[in-house]
Scaffold this motif. Structure first.
Motif, mmCIF file in Angstrom:
data_model
loop_
_atom_site.group_PDB
_atom_site.id
_atom_site.type_symbol
_atom_site.label_atom_id
_atom_site.label_comp_id
_atom_site.label_asym_id
_atom_site.label_seq_id
_atom_site.Cartn_x
_atom_site.Cartn_y
_atom_site.Cartn_z
ATOM 1 N N GLY A 1 0.801 -1.203 0.000
ATOM 2 C CA GLY A 1 0.000 0.000 0.000
ATOM 3 C C GLY A 1 0.838 1.259 0.000
ATOM 4 N N ILE A 2 2.156 1.149 0.219
ATOM 5 C CA ILE A 2 3.056 2.292 0.194
ATOM 6 C C ILE A 2 3.939 2.170 -1.047
ATOM 7 N N ILE A 3 3.905 3.187 -1.889
ATOM 8 C CA ILE A 3 4.659 3.172 -3.136
ATOM 9 C C ILE A 3 6.023 3.826 -2.926
ATOM 10 N N HIS B 1 -3.954 3.150 -13.595
ATOM 11 C CA HIS B 1 -5.153 3.948 -13.299
ATOM 12 C C HIS B 1 -6.465 3.195 -13.477
ATOM 13 N N ASN B 2 -6.420 1.943 -13.897
ATOM 14 C CA ASN B 2 -7.655 1.190 -14.088
ATOM 15 C C ASN B 2 -7.781 0.091 -13.044
ATOM 16 N N ALA B 3 -8.904 0.041 -12.374
ATOM 17 C CA ALA B 3 -9.203 -1.038 -11.437
ATOM 18 C C ALA B 3 -10.665 -0.875 -11.015
ATOM 19 N N GLU B 4 -11.395 -1.973 -11.024
ATOM 20 C CA GLU B 4 -12.817 -1.902 -10.698
ATOM 21 C C GLU B 4 -13.055 -1.367 -9.290
ATOM 22 N N ASP B 5 -12.135 -1.699 -8.369
ATOM 23 C CA ASP B 5 -12.319 -1.248 -6.991
ATOM 24 C C ASP B 5 -11.652 0.095 -6.713
ATOM 25 N N GLY B 6 -11.060 0.724 -7.760
ATOM 26 C CA GLY B 6 -10.428 2.017 -7.575
ATOM 27 C C GLY B 6 -9.059 1.956 -6.939
ATOM 28 N N TYR B 7 -8.546 0.748 -6.686
ATOM 29 C CA TYR B 7 -7.242 0.578 -6.054
ATOM 30 C C TYR B 7 -6.203 0.472 -7.143
ATOM 31 N N LEU C 1 -2.302 5.433 -9.128
ATOM 32 C CA LEU C 1 -2.616 6.843 -8.930
ATOM 33 C C LEU C 1 -3.406 7.071 -7.649
ATOM 34 N N SER C 2 -4.398 6.233 -7.380
ATOM 35 C CA SER C 2 -5.221 6.436 -6.181
ATOM 36 C C SER C 2 -4.392 6.258 -4.911
ATOM 37 N N ILE C 3 -3.493 5.283 -4.913
ATOM 38 C CA ILE C 3 -2.648 5.053 -3.736
ATOM 39 C C ILE C 3 -1.710 6.242 -3.513
ATOM 40 N N GLU D 1 -2.007 9.341 -4.646
ATOM 41 C CA GLU D 1 -2.727 10.573 -4.326
ATOM 42 C C GLU D 1 -3.094 10.624 -2.852
ATOM 43 N N GLU D 2 -3.447 9.470 -2.293
ATOM 44 C CA GLU D 2 -3.723 9.412 -0.854
ATOM 45 C C GLU D 2 -2.429 9.523 -0.056
ATOM 46 N N GLN D 3 -1.375 8.900 -0.560
ATOM 47 C CA GLN D 3 -0.078 8.901 0.127
ATOM 48 C C GLN D 3 0.539 10.295 0.187
ATOM 49 N N LEU D 4 0.393 11.077 -0.919
ATOM 50 C CA LEU D 4 1.050 12.375 -1.030
ATOM 51 C C LEU D 4 0.116 13.561 -0.854
ATOM 52 N N GLY D 5 -1.186 13.313 -0.958
ATOM 53 C CA GLY D 5 -2.147 14.391 -0.781
ATOM 54 C C GLY D 5 -2.217 15.360 -1.936
ATOM 55 N N CYS D 6 -2.009 14.863 -3.161
ATOM 56 C CA CYS D 6 -2.106 15.733 -4.330
ATOM 57 C C CYS D 6 -2.609 14.929 -5.523
ATOM 58 N N THR D 7 -3.105 15.639 -6.531
ATOM 59 C CA THR D 7 -3.569 15.003 -7.756
ATOM 60 C C THR D 7 -2.381 14.699 -8.657
ATOM 61 N N LEU D 8 -2.408 13.522 -9.280
ATOM 62 C CA LEU D 8 -1.296 13.101 -10.124
ATOM 63 C C LEU D 8 -1.793 12.651 -11.491
ATOM 64 N N HIS D 9 -0.893 12.724 -12.474
ATOM 65 C CA HIS D 9 -1.195 12.310 -13.845
ATOM 66 C C HIS D 9 -0.040 11.455 -14.350
#
Length: 215
Positions: free
Chosen positions: A3-5, A26-32, A35-37, A39-47
């Protein structure tokens, strides 16, 4: 998978990370996903500035805003990408270039090259790192950027990437998974030499520890 990148490098507008095998960018049915990990880890939007297939591990570049992402994408057009893989069997010659033309689509194991009319030039250069009678670890660089290029070329050379469930032999993969308790694709984007905003960077990741059982 974790869970930590791993953050390899972080600048104001972008970062380089180590993507684990089996994690979609960026693709996963459960949103995991990566990018999602992050963005939560760093607190910013990523591309994502580029992509790696879900089963492939390795260096990824991501922008924190559209301008930085575009800058990374432009930098990647002249970057040198080095991959490391473990393939089936002992390769001969030890160093060489695979030149089978390929389609630029995700194909299947029955016809990795794709339809004849869709095939275009494809170049993959490989160098043996070490080998035994069962497996070879190789360093690979791409002369072209076709979809699944390394995996297709390795299969056409009769040295499939170990763990390749798309282009490899299913019975062989099942045997490897059972014998070594490993289901990962043995393909890693291990090194990236790139110039970003006038600065030369060399990013590297460690190979998955599960590979050590093979070579």
């Amino acid at each position: 998978m974790t869970g930590i990148i791993e953050i390899i490098e972080e600048q104001d507008g972008w970062l380089a990370v180590g993507k684990p095998a089996g994690l979609s960018v960026h693709n996963a049915e459960d949103g995991y996903n990566l990018l999602s990990i992050l963005e939560e880890q760093l607190g910013c939007t990523l591309h994502a500035a580029h992509r790696l297939d879900q089963p492939t591990s390795g260096v990824m570049l991501l922008g924190k805003n559209p301008r930085s992402t575009q800058m990374l994408q432009e930098a990647l057009t002249t970057a040198t990408k080095e991959y490391t893989a473990i393939v089936r069997g002992s390769i001969s010659p030890e160093n060489g270039t695979w030149t089978w033309p390929l389609s630029n689509k995700g194909e299947g194991f029955r016809n990795p090259q794709g339809r004849k009319n869709d095939r275009v030039e494809a170049l993959t250069t490989y160098q043996t790192i070490r080998s035994n009678q069962y497996f070879t670890m190789v360093s690979l660089t791409l002369g072209t950027g076709r979809q699944h290029q390394i995996r297709k070329h390795a299969t056409l050379a009769k040295h499939q990437v170990v763990g390749d469930t798309r282009y490899g032999d299913r019975r062989y993969n099942s045997m490897i998974a059972k014998r070594y308790q490993m289901n990962d694709l043995c393909l890693c984007a291990s090194k990236l030499d790139v110039t970003v905003d006038g600065v030369q960077y060399c990013f590297e990741v460690n190979l998955p520890t599960t590979w050590s059982a093979l070579v």
